[in-house]
Design an enzyme around this catalytic site. Structure first.
Site, PDB file in Angstrom:
ATOM      1  N   GLU A 251      24.428   1.208 -29.972  1.00 25.72           N
ATOM      2  CA  GLU A 251      23.179   0.448 -29.916  1.00 25.72           C
ATOM      3  C   GLU A 251      22.029   1.282 -29.364  1.00 25.72           C
ATOM      4  OE1 GLU A 251      25.010  -3.860 -28.736  1.00 25.72           O
ATOM      5  OE2 GLU A 251      24.629  -2.492 -27.077  1.00 25.72           O
TER       6      GLU A 251
ATOM      7  N   GLY B  43      18.419   2.392 -28.543  1.00 24.63           N
ATOM      8  CA  GLY B  43      17.064   1.842 -28.524  1.00 24.63           C
ATOM      9  C   GLY B  43      16.094   2.998 -28.376  1.00 24.63           C
TER      10      GLY B  43
ATOM     11  N   TYR C 205       9.954   0.943 -24.960  1.00 29.85           N
ATOM     12  CA  TYR C 205       9.618   0.196 -23.737  1.00 29.85           C
ATOM     13  C   TYR C 205       8.168   0.407 -23.298  1.00 29.85           C
ATOM     14  CZ  TYR C 205      14.646   0.107 -23.992  1.00 29.85           C
ATOM     15  OH  TYR C 205      15.926  -0.036 -24.452  1.00 29.85           O
TER      16      TYR C 205
ATOM     17  N   CYS D  85      -5.929  -2.729 -11.315  1.00 31.12           N
ATOM     18  CA  CYS D  85      -6.174  -2.850  -9.884  1.00 31.12           C
ATOM     19  C   CYS D  85      -4.880  -2.822  -9.101  1.00 31.12           C
ATOM     20  CB  CYS D  85      -6.973  -4.112  -9.603  1.00 31.12           C
ATOM     21  SG  CYS D  85      -8.639  -3.902 -10.190  1.00 31.12           S
ATOM     22  N   GLU D  86      -4.232  -1.668  -9.135  1.00 35.48           N
ATOM     23  CA  GLU D  86      -2.997  -1.402  -8.413  1.00 35.48           C
ATOM     24  C   GLU D  86      -3.021   0.079  -8.075  1.00 35.48           C
ATOM     25  OE1 GLU D  86       0.066  -2.846  -7.561  1.00 35.48           O
ATOM     26  OE2 GLU D  86      -0.843  -4.798  -7.966  1.00 35.48           O
TER      27      GLU D  86
ATOM     28  N   ARG E 257       6.322   1.780 -17.278  1.00 34.03           N
ATOM     29  CA  ARG E 257       7.502   2.514 -16.796  1.00 34.03           C
ATOM     30  C   ARG E 257       7.240   3.433 -15.595  1.00 34.03           C
ATOM     31  NH1 ARG E 257       9.919   5.779 -19.598  1.00 34.03           N
ATOM     32  NH2 ARG E 257      12.042   5.318 -18.975  1.00 34.03           N
TER      33      ARG E 257
END
Ligand code: PLP
Length: 420
Positions: free
Chosen positions: A288, A290, A388, A359-360, A328
């Site tokens: 599988e 990804g 992702y 705003c981080e 990520r």
């Protein structure tokens, strides 16, 4: 440079022969650009790695959570892949894309009744049952609908693989699956075999992500077979063994993944070896991928805006996206590399932090990027964002999600679109 990426005579980065600076002009930034030729190449590599083992039955299922859009799923269909989904939304997307339901596999540790009903109604091929609640619920729903379904049981083998190493966790502390070591897996096998409307076809495990070695897969397979041997009096037959995804890719220069064929060869050897040891028929092997299927095929384009230089400490270069289009780095310190798409041939001469616009304080896309000294208006290309990125995109600060462009959208969509 990856896949079809090159630099044209204007010094611009091109992908699939298309000038990325022109793409930024036409569609705006941030922008996800996909190199579909590279996705096709990865699918081909998986298929050829398996098909050289004659007599073996196998399936390569694209884990669509990595990048789930109708165009991508249509591409997966054209490439004859199977498909993993993990929610009603991903299943809906797959069905909308016309993906054959019998090649869809449904994962998840808390599938709701609505989601399971949607899956049963659509006639999907396999449900990977994660827990006792689901085992009961699914059997009840099938009974109500007078329908049977093929299932695999998700097993937690006590092996966790990360990048270069694997860990024998002993007692597994994860929300996923039936643990092998505490008897949960054996109980699930017995219950599934007794269930009136479920056809237990085999087992599944997924041991980690961004894995650069094969020992973790081999160890997980060996452990599963050890237990299958102990369960012999249940009459359980392993028809399908799904060993999950997690195949690592090259995000940055220091990443050294294996070739697809190396993973596949080791997995096939372990499964056939263990089957021979127990005198069993070799089961159908499923994988599988990804990230491996789409990660390197994606590039995100941004426009450089503001700067902040703190002499002797760090220079920040801010772009018009950030943790909304790629969470990520903020979520798990993921590393990326970038170049200036409009000055792709130029030597990198400074180290800067590429900051997002959210705003981080933690909204930093690349902590230490080597770039030519850049100016506002330059186009920054961050590589390897195909998995992702869009899939985890969010609307924090009410920012819109960027558009996605790929070559296959240029022809009118039809069954003939994007042949392998
Ligand atoms: C996430 C996931 C995958 C894909 O993982 P990659 O690291 O992207 O290859 C495959 N199988 C299952 C069950 C997963 O949860």
């Amino acid at each position: 440079m990856r896949g079809t990426q090159t630099i044209n005579s204007k010094g611009h980065l091109t992908i699939g022969g298309v000038d990325t600076v022109e793409l930024a002009k036409q569609f705006g930034t941030p922008l996800y650009v996909y190199d579909t030729a590279l996705i096709k190449e990865r699918a081909r590599q998986f298929k050829s790695a398996f098909s050289k083992h004659s007599g073996l039955k196998w399936q390569v299922a694209y884990a669509s959570k990595a990048f789930s859009t109708i165009a991508m799923i249509q591409l997966a269909r054209e490439l004859d892949l199977s498909l993993d989904v993990v929610s009603g939304g991903e299943l809906y997307t797959a069905l909308k894309a016309g993906f054959p339901p019998e090649r869809i596999h449904f994962h998840g540790n808390n599938k709701t009744q609505d989601e399971l009903e949607l899956a049963l109604q659509a006639g999907i091929g396999t449900i990977i049952v994660d827990n006792f609640y689901e085992l009961q619920l699914l059997n009840d729903l099938c009974r109500d609908r007078n329908q049977r379904i093929n299932i695999l049981l998700r097993i937690t083998p006590g092996v966790e693989a990360h990048t270069h190493e694997f860990i024998m966790t002993g007692h597994d502390d994860t929300k996923f699956g039936f643990n092998l070591d505490n008897g949960a897996a054996e109980k699930a096998v017995r219950l599934a075999m007794e269930a009136s409307h479920l056809d237990l076809k085999g087992l599944h495990c997924h041991i980690g992500s961004q894995i650069f070695e094969t020992e973790g897969f081999v160890r997980a397979i060996q452990l599963i077979y050890e237990y299958i041997e102990r369960w012999s009096e249940t009459g359980f037959q392993l028809e399908i063994l799904n060993v999950g995804g997690g195949f690592g890719i090259k995000y940055v220069e220091s990443d050294h993944p294996l070739f697809i064929e190396q993973y596949v060869d080791k997995i096939v050897a372990a499964v056939t070896g263990e089957s021979e040891r127990l005198g069993m028929a070799v089961p159908e092997i499923w994988v599988e991928p990804g990230r491996m299927m789409v990660g390197e095929a994606g590039t995100t384009l941004y426009t450089v805006g503001a700067f902040k230089d703190i002499p002797g400490i760090r220079k920040y270069v801010a772009v018009d996206g950030g943790m909304t289009d790629n969470i990520r780095p903020a979520l798990y310190q993921a590393k990326y590399e970038a170049i200036l798409a409009n000055r792709a041939g130029e030597q990198a001469d400074e180290e800067v932090a590429v900051a997002g616009k959210c705003c981080e304080t933690g909204d930093i896309l690349i902590k230490e990027a080597r770039l030519p000294s850049c100016s506002s208006g330059d186009i920054l290309a961050v590589f390897c964002t195909g998995a992702y990125g869009y899939a985890m995109a969010n609307h924090y600060n009410r920012l819109p999600k960027p558009a996605v462009v790929c070559r296959l959208c240029r022809t009118r969509r039809s069954d003939a679109c994007c042949p392998p």
